[in-house]
Design a protein around this motif. Sequence first.
Motif, PDB file in Angstrom:
ATOM      1  N   TYR A 136       0.575  -1.247   0.155  1.00 43.77           N
ATOM      2  CA  TYR A 136       0.050  -0.110   0.044  1.00 43.77           C
ATOM      3  C   TYR A 136       0.621   1.100   0.052  1.00 43.77           C
ATOM      4  CZ  TYR A 136      -3.101  -3.600   1.927  1.00 43.77           C
ATOM      5  OH  TYR A 136      -4.214  -4.403   1.772  1.00 43.77           O
ATOM      6  N   VAL A 137      -0.003   2.569  -0.618  1.00 42.88           N
ATOM      7  CA  VAL A 137       1.272   3.489  -0.324  1.00 42.88           C
ATOM      8  C   VAL A 137       0.548   4.210   1.089  1.00 42.88           C
ATOM      9  CG1 VAL A 137      -1.220   4.721  -0.875  1.00 42.88           C
ATOM     10  CG2 VAL A 137       1.512   5.726  -1.222  1.00 42.88           C
ATOM     11  N   ASN A 138       1.925   4.612   1.509  1.00 43.13           N
ATOM     12  CA  ASN A 138       1.771   4.978   3.260  1.00 43.13           C
ATOM     13  C   ASN A 138       0.814   5.625   3.749  1.00 43.13           C
ATOM     14  OD1 ASN A 138       4.531   3.805   3.603  1.00 43.13           O
ATOM     15  ND2 ASN A 138       5.146   5.123   3.422  1.00 43.13           N
ATOM     16  N   SER A 139       0.325   6.796   2.747  1.00 38.25           N
ATOM     17  CA  SER A 139      -1.274   7.144   2.876  1.00 38.25           C
ATOM     18  C   SER A 139      -2.289   7.093   3.427  1.00 38.25           C
ATOM     19  CB  SER A 139      -1.779   8.644   1.801  1.00 38.25           C
ATOM     20  OG  SER A 139      -1.781   7.506   1.530  1.00 38.25           O
ATOM     21  N   VAL A 140      -2.443   5.561   3.264  1.00 37.04           N
ATOM     22  CA  VAL A 140      -3.741   4.640   3.273  1.00 37.04           C
ATOM     23  C   VAL A 140      -3.422   3.204   3.748  1.00 37.04           C
ATOM     24  CG1 VAL A 140      -4.755   5.449   1.199  1.00 37.04           C
ATOM     25  CG2 VAL A 140      -3.264   3.327   1.145  1.00 37.04           C
ATOM     26  N   LYS A 141      -2.241   3.188   4.330  1.00 31.48           N
ATOM     27  CA  LYS A 141      -1.692   1.750   5.046  1.00 31.48           C
ATOM     28  C   LYS A 141      -2.589   2.066   6.962  1.00 31.48           C
ATOM     29  CE  LYS A 141       2.750   1.012   3.561  1.00 31.48           C
ATOM     30  NZ  LYS A 141       3.913   1.052   4.126  1.00 31.48           N
ATOM     31  N   GLY A 142      -2.720   1.203   6.601  1.00 30.15           N
ATOM     32  CA  GLY A 142      -3.756   1.198   8.140  1.00 30.15           C
ATOM     33  C   GLY A 142      -5.170   0.843   8.111  1.00 30.15           C
ATOM     34  N   ARG A 143      -5.696   1.685   6.647  1.00 30.66           N
ATOM     35  CA  ARG A 143      -7.142   2.504   6.780  1.00 30.66           C
ATOM     36  C   ARG A 143      -7.723   1.357   5.822  1.00 30.66           C
ATOM     37  NH1 ARG A 143      -8.680   7.115   4.968  1.00 30.66           N
ATOM     38  NH2 ARG A 143      -7.392   7.934   4.042  1.00 30.66           N
ATOM     39  N   PHE A 144      -6.511   1.368   3.659  1.00 30.63           N
ATOM     40  CA  PHE A 144      -7.539   0.458   3.274  1.00 30.63           C
ATOM     41  C   PHE A 144      -6.564  -1.071   3.441  1.00 30.63           C
ATOM     42  CE2 PHE A 144      -8.066   4.460   0.370  1.00 30.63           C
ATOM     43  CZ  PHE A 144      -9.315   5.382   0.963  1.00 30.63           C
ATOM     44  N   THR A 145      -7.520  -1.937   2.849  1.00 25.06           N
ATOM     45  CA  THR A 145      -7.157  -3.153   2.550  1.00 25.06           C
ATOM     46  C   THR A 145      -7.708  -3.540   1.781  1.00 25.06           C
ATOM     47  OG1 THR A 145      -7.182  -3.462   5.667  1.00 25.06           O
ATOM     48  CG2 THR A 145      -6.889  -5.580   3.826  1.00 25.06           C
ATOM     49  N   ILE A 146      -6.607  -4.571   0.327  1.00 26.23           N
ATOM     50  CA  ILE A 146      -7.308  -5.495  -0.344  1.00 26.23           C
ATOM     51  C   ILE A 146      -6.936  -6.655  -0.383  1.00 26.23           C
ATOM     52  CG2 ILE A 146      -6.346  -5.511  -3.119  1.00 26.23           C
ATOM     53  CD1 ILE A 146      -4.423  -3.073  -2.502  1.00 26.23           C
ATOM     54  N   SER A 147      -8.355  -7.065  -0.362  1.00 32.01           N
ATOM     55  CA  SER A 147      -9.001  -8.705  -1.126  1.00 32.01           C
ATOM     56  C   SER A 147      -8.898  -9.140  -2.005  1.00 32.01           C
ATOM     57  CB  SER A 147      -8.956  -8.974  -0.244  1.00 32.01           C
ATOM     58  OG  SER A 147     -10.759  -8.776  -0.020  1.00 32.01           O
ATOM     59  N   ARG A 148      -8.785 -11.309  -2.287  1.00 29.75           N
ATOM     60  CA  ARG A 148      -9.050 -11.691  -3.376  1.00 29.75           C
ATOM     61  C   ARG A 148      -9.363 -13.038  -3.442  1.00 29.75           C
ATOM     62  NH1 ARG A 148      -3.902 -10.790  -7.687  1.00 29.75           N
ATOM     63  NH2 ARG A 148      -5.613 -11.656  -8.919  1.00 29.75           N
ATOM     64  N   ASP A 149      -9.765 -12.955  -4.201  1.00 31.15           N
ATOM     65  CA  ASP A 149     -10.289 -14.661  -4.626  1.00 31.15           C
ATOM     66  C   ASP A 149     -10.732 -15.175  -6.088  1.00 31.15           C
ATOM     67  OD1 ASP A 149     -11.985 -16.594  -4.463  1.00 31.15           O
ATOM     68  OD2 ASP A 149     -13.742 -16.257  -3.390  1.00 31.15           O
ATOM     69  N   ASN A 150      -9.738 -15.830  -6.021  1.00 32.79           N
ATOM     70  CA  ASN A 150      -9.578 -16.198  -7.727  1.00 32.79           C
ATOM     71  C   ASN A 150     -10.572 -17.179  -8.261  1.00 32.79           C
ATOM     72  OD1 ASN A 150      -7.616 -14.148  -8.218  1.00 32.79           O
ATOM     73  ND2 ASN A 150      -5.356 -15.963  -7.438  1.00 32.79           N
ATOM     74  N   ALA A 151     -11.284 -17.859  -7.688  1.00 30.74           N
ATOM     75  CA  ALA A 151     -12.517 -18.486  -7.823  1.00 30.74           C
ATOM     76  C   ALA A 151     -13.542 -17.679  -8.546  1.00 30.74           C
ATOM     77  CB  ALA A 151     -12.504 -19.604  -6.597  1.00 30.74           C
ATOM     78  N   LYS A 152     -13.361 -16.651  -7.471  1.00 27.04           N
ATOM     79  CA  LYS A 152     -14.609 -15.784  -7.785  1.00 27.04           C
ATOM     80  C   LYS A 152     -13.817 -14.363  -8.828  1.00 27.04           C
ATOM     81  CE  LYS A 152     -17.172 -15.871  -3.801  1.00 27.04           C
ATOM     82  NZ  LYS A 152     -17.396 -15.382  -2.043  1.00 27.04           N
ATOM     83  N   SER A 153     -13.370 -14.884  -8.861  1.00 27.70           N
ATOM     84  CA  SER A 153     -12.638 -13.590  -9.730  1.00 27.70           C
ATOM     85  C   SER A 153     -12.864 -12.011 -10.047  1.00 27.70           C
ATOM     86  CB  SER A 153     -13.113 -13.525 -12.049  1.00 27.70           C
ATOM     87  OG  SER A 153     -12.501 -15.212 -12.051  1.00 27.70           O
ATOM     88  N   THR A 154     -12.410 -11.660  -8.301  1.00 27.33           N
ATOM     89  CA  THR A 154     -12.299 -10.440  -8.187  1.00 27.33           C
ATOM     90  C   THR A 154     -12.077 -10.098  -6.468  1.00 27.33           C
ATOM     91  OG1 THR A 154     -15.012 -11.000  -7.433  1.00 27.33           O
ATOM     92  CG2 THR A 154     -14.186  -8.933  -6.908  1.00 27.33           C
ATOM     93  N   VAL A 155     -11.560  -8.700  -6.946  1.00 23.87           N
ATOM     94  CA  VAL A 155     -10.853  -7.961  -5.959  1.00 23.87           C
ATOM     95  C   VAL A 155     -11.589  -6.899  -5.171  1.00 23.87           C
ATOM     96  CG1 VAL A 155      -8.740  -6.500  -5.998  1.00 23.87           C
ATOM     97  CG2 VAL A 155      -8.133  -8.300  -6.589  1.00 23.87           C
ATOM     98  N   TRP A 156     -11.055  -7.154  -3.933  1.00 24.01           N
ATOM     99  CA  TRP A 156     -12.054  -6.077  -3.473  1.00 24.01           C
ATOM    100  C   TRP A 156     -10.262  -4.695  -3.163  1.00 24.01           C
ATOM    101  CZ3 TRP A 156     -12.868 -11.428  -2.112  1.00 24.01           C
ATOM    102  CH2 TRP A 156     -13.886 -11.617  -2.878  1.00 24.01           C
ATOM    103  N   LEU A 157     -11.628  -3.648  -2.242  1.00 21.65           N
ATOM    104  CA  LEU A 157     -10.714  -2.606  -1.705  1.00 21.65           C
ATOM    105  C   LEU A 157     -11.702  -2.467  -0.490  1.00 21.65           C
ATOM    106  CD1 LEU A 157      -8.674  -0.458  -1.769  1.00 21.65           C
ATOM    107  CD2 LEU A 157      -9.734   0.604  -2.786  1.00 21.65           C
TER     108      LEU A 157
END
Length: 121
Positions: free
Chosen positions: A59-80
Amino acid sequence: VQLQASGGGLVQTGDSLRLSCAASGGTFGTYFVGWFRQAPGKEREFMGVISPQHSKADYVNSVKGRFTISRDNAKSTVWLHLNNLKPEDTAVYYCACGPSNTVRPEGYVYWGQGTLVTVSS
């Protein structure tokens, strides 16, 4: 690969949102997926990126701790996941995928259309 970003909306300071990036076509599971945002009158700004297989995120430093990225390749989806939102987080948020871990927009091949997040004070 076609990407569809969604989940934006109007929220208040301190609220949370979950943005989705749904992929179709191609081999989504082999790509790094990055999130960017662009506020009115400003350049596109890198937020973070997640690796294809082990879901390691940077992550860029300005959003560390507030923004999180996750993904599920089986669902072909990434979340922010956006937490503790501030008015300065107001922007159009874009997802993009590409072959490498990079902060540069030029490093991403496929882009979603963007989803607007507006944070009121």
